[in-house]
Design an enzyme around this catalytic site. Structure first.
Site, PDB file in Angstrom:
ATOM      1  N   SER A 285       0.815  -1.215   0.000  1.00 28.03           N
ATOM      2  CA  SER A 285       0.000   0.000   0.000  1.00 28.03           C
ATOM      3  C   SER A 285       0.847   1.264   0.000  1.00 28.03           C
ATOM      4  CB  SER A 285      -0.882   0.040   1.250  1.00 28.03           C
ATOM      5  OG  SER A 285      -2.100  -0.602   1.033  1.00 28.03           O
ATOM      6  N   GLY A 286       0.362   2.241  -0.753  1.00 25.37           N
ATOM      7  CA  GLY A 286       1.020   3.540  -0.781  1.00 25.37           C
ATOM      8  C   GLY A 286       2.168   3.614  -1.756  1.00 25.37           C
TER       9      GLY A 286
END
Ligand SMILES: *[C@@H]1O[C@H](CO)[C@@H](O)[C@H](O)[C@H]1NC(C)=O
Ligand SMILES: *[C@@H]1O[C@H](CO)[C@@H](O)[C@H](O)[C@H]1NC(C)=O
Length: 349
Positions: A285-286
């Site tokens: 994520s990210g």
């Protein structure tokens, strides 16, 4: 939020023969891009209707830990007026053949940031200039900046004696005003570093922001991260990369397990609808979904941010990414004081 569940089958055949439609941005587009960085913001317009995500929809961060934090230095100040060095964004450090799901060369993607919360690995981010890291809103929403540490030039997270790793703290967390934690619409956030990074003397380099009017449809793009190598697995020690195809919005809306309304205009799907097998997963994520500029195979723009998906690498459930070029003005108005690197050498314009 539940954690993702399945397997990243990194071994399915690479999909050869896909048309890569890469267009070198025209000068007009480039100035559009520049304008989007330096022009004042316009009112954000979102036309997408928030929808409830299904119960199996998961983000790709790691589980939040609740261990105690260590003490840290106070945030240092630095002069607002600074001389900026001339630099180019998006250049990788080695050209290397890409296959599905492999370890990257050390510092191949020099904009990768490890995001630690309470000193534990949580998410990834991308350096976009010398003062800001872009990540997913779901990674940092509600997290006080003083709990976040960023590490650059990290490769093997378990290797504690990497002298070259550059560490920064976060002085400000800016989550998108319209972030919706149920639909994951506007899953984007900016972290301001406590000190700029040195782009002249370190191997660090920001990734280029994406061309505004570009859809990335059918492009082969690369996801990088320290996330799990299979659904339910643990994060990876070393930075890994996998190549995925960006799906046209209509295909993602009506040919996948997702409901059409779940895929807003601010999202982008990438993966392989029929065979699955290659995807981002828990812990990614990210991090960036990066695509090259045409004719410049070693230079990348930030097409997407790893956001959510159902499981990992399942057929019919491609990874869903935040569509970064929907946010160029927002980025321009929320990253004051930064030195930018340009996509092309100065003599090109
Ligand atoms: C990462 O570093 C640790 C500690 O030095 C080592 O045990 C591990 O094998 C390394 N991982 C990889 C994939 O090289
Ligand atoms: C999805 O919808 C679009 C627009 O209606 C259509 O052109 C396309 O063929 C559809 N795709 C599939 C696989 O049904």
């Amino acid at each position: 939020m539940k954690l993702p569940l399945i397997l990243i089958g990194l071994f399915c055949g690479l999909c050869c023969g896909l048309d890569e439609k890469r267009i070198r941005p025209s000068q007009g587009e480039f100035f559009e891009w520049l304008g989007s960085i330096f022009l004042p913001p316009v009112t954000t317009t979102t036309t997408s209707t928030p929808v409830l995500s299904t119960s199996t929809t998961t983000t790709r961060r790691t589980t939040k830990s609740t261990t105690t934090t260590t003490s840290r230095p106070t945030v240092a100040n630095f002069p607002i007026e600074r001389d900026c060095v001339t630099c180019r964004c998006g250049l990788i450090n080695t050209l290397y053949k890409i296959v599905g799901g492999q370890e990257t060369r050390v510092h191949q993607y020099p904009w990768m940031a490890v995001i630690l919360i309470y000193d534990r690995f949580y998410c990834s981010g991308s350096l976009i200039n010398d003062l800001y890291v872009l990540t997913a809103a779901h990674c940092v929403e509600g997290v006080p900046p003083e709990l976040i540490t960023l590490r650059f030039l990290e490769h093997n997270r378990s290797n504690t004696n990497e002298d070259i790793v550059v560490q920064r703290f976060v002085s400000r967390v800016k989550v998108h005003e319209l972030y919706n934690p149920r639909s994951f619409d506007n899953d984007i956030a900016i972290l301001r570093l406590n000190q700029p990074v040195d782009m002249e003397h370190q191997r660090l380099r920001p990734i280029c922001l994406p061309i505004q009017s570009y859809s990335f449809d059918h492009e082969l793009a690369i996801v990088t991260g320290w996330g799990a190598q299979k659904e339910g697995g643990l994060g990876s020690d070393t930075l890994r990369e996998v190549q995925v195809e960006v799906l046209p919005q209509l295909d993602c809306r009506n040919s996948t397990s997702y409901k059409p309304g779940q895929i807003t205009d601010n999202m982008m799907c990438a993966g392989y609808i029929l065979q699955g097998g290659k995807d981002a997963c828990s812990g990614d994520s990210g991090g960036p979904l990066q695509a090259t500029f045409d004719e410049q195979p070693g230079q990348y723009q930030l097409a997407g941010i790893v956001s959510w998906g159902v499981g990992c690498a399942r057929p019919q459930s491609p990874g869903v990414y935040t569509r970064v070029n929907q946010y160029l003005r927002w980025l321009g108005s929320n990253t004051p004081g930064a030195c930018h690197c340009m996509p092309y050498p100065e003599e090109d314009y």
